[in-house]
Design a protein around this motif. Structure first.
Motif, short mmCIF file in Angstrom:
data_model
loop_
_atom_site.label_atom_id
_atom_site.label_comp_id
_atom_site.label_asym_id
_atom_site.label_seq_id
_atom_site.Cartn_x
_atom_site.Cartn_y
_atom_site.Cartn_z
N ALA A 103 0.75 -1.16 0.01
CA ALA A 103 -0.10 -0.05 -0.06
C ALA A 103 0.64 1.39 0.10
O ALA A 103 0.24 2.26 -0.46
N GLY A 104 2.05 1.16 0.43
CA GLY A 104 2.84 2.31 0.37
C GLY A 104 2.39 3.18 1.71
O GLY A 104 1.54 2.81 2.72
N PRO A 105 2.42 4.68 1.89
CA PRO A 105 1.80 5.39 2.81
C PRO A 105 0.39 5.22 2.87
O PRO A 105 -0.26 5.55 4.03
N ALA A 106 -0.37 4.96 1.97
CA ALA A 106 -1.76 4.56 1.93
C ALA A 106 -2.33 3.68 2.80
O ALA A 106 -3.35 3.09 2.91
N VAL A 107 -1.32 2.92 3.39
CA VAL A 107 -1.47 1.95 4.34
C VAL A 107 -2.33 2.56 5.40
O VAL A 107 -3.52 1.71 6.32
N VAL A 108 -2.42 3.70 5.60
CA VAL A 108 -3.36 4.32 6.62
C VAL A 108 -4.79 4.26 6.34
O VAL A 108 -5.80 3.99 7.16
N LEU A 109 -5.08 4.31 5.07
CA LEU A 109 -6.30 4.06 4.35
C LEU A 109 -6.80 2.95 4.64
O LEU A 109 -7.82 2.37 4.83
N SER A 110 -5.85 1.85 4.48
CA SER A 110 -6.00 0.35 4.62
C SER A 110 -6.50 0.06 5.99
O SER A 110 -7.36 -0.68 6.26
N TYR A 111 -5.89 0.66 6.95
CA TYR A 111 -6.40 0.55 8.47
C TYR A 111 -7.73 1.16 8.71
O TYR A 111 -8.60 0.58 9.32
N ALA A 112 -7.93 2.25 7.81
CA ALA A 112 -9.36 2.87 8.14
C ALA A 112 -10.23 1.83 7.62
O ALA A 112 -11.41 1.84 8.42
N VAL A 113 -10.10 1.44 6.43
CA VAL A 113 -11.12 0.23 5.87
C VAL A 113 -11.52 -0.89 6.49
O VAL A 113 -12.59 -1.12 7.12
N ALA A 307 -13.25 1.87 18.77
CA ALA A 307 -13.21 3.10 18.41
C ALA A 307 -11.91 3.47 18.89
O ALA A 307 -11.05 4.11 17.84
N VAL A 308 -11.25 3.23 19.97
CA VAL A 308 -10.11 3.82 20.50
C VAL A 308 -8.83 2.93 19.46
O VAL A 308 -7.87 3.58 19.15
N THR A 309 -9.01 1.80 19.29
CA THR A 309 -8.02 0.93 18.64
C THR A 309 -7.96 1.47 17.08
O THR A 309 -6.67 1.51 16.58
N THR A 310 -9.07 1.80 16.48
CA THR A 310 -8.94 2.10 15.00
C THR A 310 -8.10 3.72 14.85
O THR A 310 -7.24 3.77 14.18
N VAL A 311 -8.56 4.25 15.81
CA VAL A 311 -8.03 5.68 15.84
C VAL A 311 -6.19 5.62 16.06
O VAL A 311 -5.31 6.45 15.50
N VAL A 312 -5.93 4.84 17.26
CA VAL A 312 -4.47 4.74 17.44
C VAL A 312 -3.89 3.97 16.25
O VAL A 312 -2.72 4.37 15.80
N TYR A 313 -4.45 3.00 15.66
CA TYR A 313 -3.68 2.39 14.57
C TYR A 313 -3.50 3.40 13.40
O TYR A 313 -2.43 3.38 12.64
N CYS A 314 -4.46 4.13 12.93
CA CYS A 314 -4.21 5.06 12.03
C CYS A 314 -3.11 6.06 12.15
O CYS A 314 -2.39 6.72 11.51
#
Length: 594
Positions: A103-113, A307-314
């Protein structure tokens, strides 16, 4: 046989196997087993259409464990169990692998999905956990709504999910332990050159860690909870340090230059694998049997943790990609190597320490959850019922804990992390999809109340939702052309089926305590996104998944079907005896009154 004798047989059968692995009549002798095999067809037909009842799962099956599990947990315990179950190997290991290769830096979007998909599943699990508060989790939910057969297929994948998940985290534990001691991860593994490459790095440290976790999980659930949130608090302190120190070395160009080098396919392919990082929250639903007030504690605990986990991951994913160009990120220990690369070599020890803390809590919650799944599966006699025993001394399912962690240790000893993470994602997404289907069935169908016309409408809508989701995922996964026409048709079909379900099919049940909002849209969206992510997983993982499912079916046709059939008939006989006894008491009372 006298009435009292019949009742006594039922009581003995409800107790666990007393040392016998398969105590059911079908396995009493080779002759009995042969006769059972000859009846496979009629028995399969019976079990395909048989649905359990919530009261049976909550009361009758639970009684087969002997001692009761202790109700000691509240929402605070569940929230920390949820956080402890999720934040571990996924973020500290797979982030680097997927950022560099998919994914490259877009890995943050992968985590969001992945986070959105996980949150949808959390809502579905929460309603079931409140309505059916037993240790069986999704296995019990599917038995009630989709029947024994689908529940068994899910059960096998649940057990695979937990064994593989625990094994993956244990191997990652070894990697970060090696980093902490300034060694390469393979320095602490034994290279068996005679084995295939993906299975040749033997990991004895992973086995030792799993064994210690097993001992702790057996002793006390409440003690495990306290240990978990103490470690999780320390873990959060380390995460805050990683974010603060990492952002102090941030270069915006690392994030913005070539943000999505592998395109949308790379983002969703990474998202399918990174779903591994969210796995574990379903373990919290298995603790409903040990929760003081499920109707309040489970929704607060599960939703807040996710909710906390998703925010932390991103935030962590963004931090990593700001520190290093994605091409330079290390796939095995990304955060540790990133701090070394920016001149903060000393920080890698704090990162490794925090990662070890996080992975220890994941292993602990994993062990608690998988044992409770197996306990309830054994209560239904789809696994040897001796595994359902709850220790009167500890109030925990000791045999199930030892059995599951022994299997986990064997897998961790041999198997490479890459194989584990992909196969794990398939099993988990498949189960979450089934739970969402089961929730729609629960809301729109009640036996004996829903008309044939409404049942037909429900089935038709579910078929269209599933087929359109599979078509979308297949077209995406096969990359069959770049046109949007196919997606327009499949997504429109999904939308139309969901809308028709909302407008034309009356709901048959309203949740008594807490219900998923926006039904049917939320569970239908969960079905769609879980199947879509399945379409982004590699073909070899699906081949392994198919082999595992074939093995499950072989076990079911030769063992599980006949054991569960006998058990269901025994339960029916006990219910009939109870009705006769109740009627007899009423007659006696009436005669006394006269």
């Amino acid at each position: 046989m006298a009435l009292g004798e019949v009742a006594d047989v039922g009581v003995r059968r409800r107790g666990c196997c007393g040392g016998d692995v398969f105590p059911e009549p079908s396995f009493a002798s080779w002759g009995a087993y042969g006769r059972a095999l000859l009846e496979t067809g009629p028995r399969l037909k019976d079990r395909l259409t048989a649905r359990s009842h919530a009261d049976v799962e909550v009361h009758d099956l639970r009684g087969r464990s002997g001692a009761e599990m202790r109700r000691e947990l509240n929402w605070w315990d569940l929230a920390w169990f949820g956080v402890g179950a999720v934040i571990g190997a996924g973020i500290f290991v797979l982030t680097g692998q997927e950022a560099k290769e998919a994914a490259g830096p877009a890995v943050v979007l992968s985590y969001a999905v992945s986070g959105v998909s996980a949150m949808l599943s959390v809502f579905c699990y929460t309603e079931f956990a409140i309505e059916i508060p037993v240790a069986g989790g999704s296995f019990a939910y599917l038995r009630v709504e989709l029947g024994d057969f689908m529940a068994f297929i899910a059960a096998g994948n649940i057990l695979l999910e937990y064994c593989i998940g625990g094994a993956a985290v244990a191997r990652a534990w070894t990697s970060y332990f090696a980093t902490l001691l300034n060694h390469h991860p393979n320095d602490f593994r034994i290279h068996a050159t005679s084995l295939a490459e993906d299975y040749s790095r033997l990991d004895p440290i992973a086995v030792v860690v799993i064994t210690l976790i097993c001992i702790f999980a057996v002793i006390s659930t409440k003690g495990s909870s306290r240990f978990n949130y103490i470690l999780s608090i320390v873990h959060f302190a380390v995460i805050i340090f990683i974010i603060g120190a990492g952002l102090s070395k941030a270069k915006l160009s690392n994030l913005t230059n070539d943000f999505a080098p592998f395109g949308a396919h790379g983002i969703f392919a990474a998202s399918a694998v990174l779903f591994f990082a969210y796995i574990g929250f379903d373990a919290v639903s298995t603790m409903a049997e040990e929760t003081k007030n499920p109707a309040k504690d489970i929704p607060i605990g599960l939703v807040s943790a996710m909710a906390v986990t998703t925010v932390v991951y991103c935030i962590l994913a963004v931090t990593l990609c700001l520190m290093q160009p994605y091409q330079d990120i290390d796939a095995d220990a990304p955060f540790s190597v990133a701090f070394t690369a920016v001149g903060m070599d000393w920080a890698k020890y704090i990162v490794a320490f925090g990662a070890l803390k996080g992975m220890t809590t994941v292993l602990l919650v994993n062990s608690v959850g998988q044992a409770r799944y197996l306990t309830h599966i054994a209560r239904a006699h789809m696994a040897p019922p001796c595994l359902a025993v709850v220790s009167p001394r500890w109030g925990t399912p000791v045999r199930a804990t030892v059995a599951m962690l022994s299997a986990t240790a064997c897998i961790a000893f041999f198997t490479d992390l890459g194989i584990l993470s992909n196969l794990l994602s398939i099993s988990t997404l498949f189960i979450f999809m089934l739970v969402a289907v089961a929730l729609l069935v629960r809301r729109y169908y009640v036996t004996g109340e829903t008309t044939n016309s409404n049942r037909t409408k429900l089935v038709s809508c579910l078929v269209v939702i599933l087929v359109s989701s599979i078509a979308t995922a297949s077209y995406w996964g096969l990359a069959a052309g770049g046109g949007w026409v196919v997606y327009a048709v499949t997504v429109l079909a999904w939308f139309a089926a969901t809308l028709y379900l909302q407008l034309a099919v009356p709901k048959a049940r309203v949740p008594e305590k807490w219900g998923v909002p926006l039904v049917p849209w939320l569970p239908s969206a969960s079905i769609f996104i879980n199947i879509f992510l399945l379409g982004s997983i590699d073909g070899k993982s699906f081949m392994r998944f198919t082999i595992w499912t074939a093995a499950l079916l072989a076990y079911y046709f030769f063992v599980g079907l006949h054991a569960s059939y006998d058990t269901a008939k025994a339960l029916a006989a006990e219910a009939a005896v109870a009705k006769v006894e109740e009627g007899g008491r009423k007659c006696v009372t009436a005669e006394a009154g006269n």
